[in-house]
Design a protein around this motif. Structure first.
Motif, PDB file in Angstrom:
ATOM      1  N   ALA A 193       0.835  -1.197   0.000  1.00 32.99           N
ATOM      2  CA  ALA A 193       0.000   0.000   0.000  1.00 32.99           C
ATOM      3  C   ALA A 193       0.870   1.247   0.000  1.00 32.99           C
ATOM      4  N   GLU A 198      -6.374  -0.802   8.669  1.00 35.29           N
ATOM      5  CA  GLU A 198      -5.554   0.265   9.238  1.00 35.29           C
ATOM      6  C   GLU A 198      -4.151   0.251   8.650  1.00 35.29           C
ATOM      7  N   GLY A 239      -3.366  -0.325   5.698  1.00 33.41           N
ATOM      8  CA  GLY A 239      -3.262   0.167   4.335  1.00 33.41           C
ATOM      9  C   GLY A 239      -4.095  -0.586   3.319  1.00 33.41           C
ATOM     10  N   ALA A 240      -4.753  -1.669   3.743  1.00 29.86           N
ATOM     11  CA  ALA A 240      -5.605  -2.387   2.790  1.00 29.86           C
ATOM     12  C   ALA A 240      -6.800  -1.522   2.415  1.00 29.86           C
TER      13      ALA A 240
END
Lengths: 233, 233
Positions: free
Chosen positions: B70, B94, B96-97
DNA sequence: GCGGATTGTTACAATTCGTAAGATTCCGGA
DNA sequence: TCCGGAATCTTACGAATTGTAACAATCCGC
């Protein structure tokens, strides 16, 4: 930099409260609505960053609303629905929703998904200082506009503010009110005409035909829309 | 304009195949990997548009990989995981997905969610909402009507509302009352004439013969019907 | 301070859109 | 077929909104 605005549209007050509390605790500004018409009225005033929408609304078809929101407003839309069928989720996402959360839900997950949307929405705002759109190139660091043939036109700070606002939210309705908010700060009384003048001057620099503007469209009684395919670098 | 590339990282061959088939059928290019190291090697060659990642990998910690992906690659990351706990989802998002799908999943939903990611990844190319009918083309984003010969006519916001209502329900009776509801909001008494005027103005722009309207037909005592073969895009 | 650029303010022109009012059309009954 | 009332269409007008030219205030470098 104000906190991101998240709107909640759900007919159940309990859910509205639960979401409002969780989101505010996470540091977001929130506005909640029980009916679609109220929500649409509010959209004329401000433009939310993320919209949570329940599909089972009393006064309007939720899916149509989602479609319009995603397309016109360009905001991120997260559907919150009690309908758990795969087909519902697929059509919801296909119509423009960014995410689909099934009731009952954990507030913590909703917050996490809202954050995920914001994260992907934001990078444009911290992007470089130049943007290209429809043959034009705007250099914000040099306050210069360059047209397709390479001719340069300088623009002022005030004009740049308006232009940047447009370029950061292309193809979205920008209400007059939210414009004053992000720009002039304190919105005065007769000051609002300054906005028009700024836009007018920007339009002439973009060589817009007054009778038929192609880039900056006026929506009578609502605000403006910047059309144009923007890419930042 | 090549098809978007979707990568699949999962240690179970059955899942890889299922996803590959569904995604290719949907028109995407795919690459699938069973181990994180293979995947990382491939990343040096190409940059995928969307990455599907299973968290339970044999050779590496999935979450760290997601985080790196990410952050560095900037690609959209969708986690596919058997871990259904809310906490797992929250930390995954949280880190970054962009999305989190729980096994077991429906391939159709995965495809829909991949599409949703791509849509937001290329927001600038999104074509505006247009509808074609009987030689006309309505561009709702530009508030423009184009006839068969290519001539353009601008329509206003209020006219666009009416036109949209018609185009969304072609060949069906639209009662005056439901029209007021979806448009003006509060349906007053003497306000109903406003509706007529809007329609009248729209008819002129569509060059309707007042004696013999072809597109917007009045049903005396009931409402209106929009005739015309509408196709949206 | 002076000249130029920038920006707000004012005044007036142009546009949008609802309302009113007269003209027209529709439809049932004579 | 003709007539009358109701529904609908159209035109004109006006209030509110928006565009823009001209002027004034402010700022900045020389």
């Amino acid at each position: 930099m104000t906190a991101p605005l998240v709107t909640i549209l759900d007919d159940e007050p309990a859910i509205r409260e639960m979401l409002t509390e969780a989101l505010q605790e996470a540091g977001f500004r929130t506005m909640s609505f029980g009916r679609a018409t109220e929500f649409e009225a509010a959209l004329l005033q401000t433009s939310p960053d993320v919209c949570l929408v329940d599909l089972s609304l009393p006064d309007k078809d939720g899916l149509t609303l989602v479609h319009r929101l995603a397309l016109e407003q360009g905001a991120s839309v997260i559907i919150i629905s009690g309908r758990a069928q795969v087909q519902d989720r697929v059509t919801g996402l296909e119509l423009g929703a960014d995410d689909y959360i099934i009731k009952p839900f954990e507030p913590a997950e909703v917050v996490a998904r809202v954050r995920a949307r914001l994260r992907k929405n934001a990078p444009m705002e911290q992007a470089g200082e130049t943007a290209k759109f429809n043959g034009w190139t705007a250099h914000f660091d040099r306050y210069m506009l360059i047209d397709a043939s390479g001719e340069e036109t300088a623009f002022s700070h005030a004009e740049g503010e308006v232009l940047r606002l447009f370029l950061e939210r292309p193809k979205r309705l920008i209400s007059r009110a939210s414009m004053q908010e992000t720009l002039g700060g304190a919105a005065g009384e007769s000051f609002d005409r300054a906005m028009d003048v700024r836009i007018s001057r920007l339009r002439t620099k973009l060589r817009e035909d007054p009778k038929n503007p192609q880039l900056i469209k006026t929506i009578y009684g609502a605000g403006y829309i910047f059309l144009g395919d923007v890419s930042w670098s």
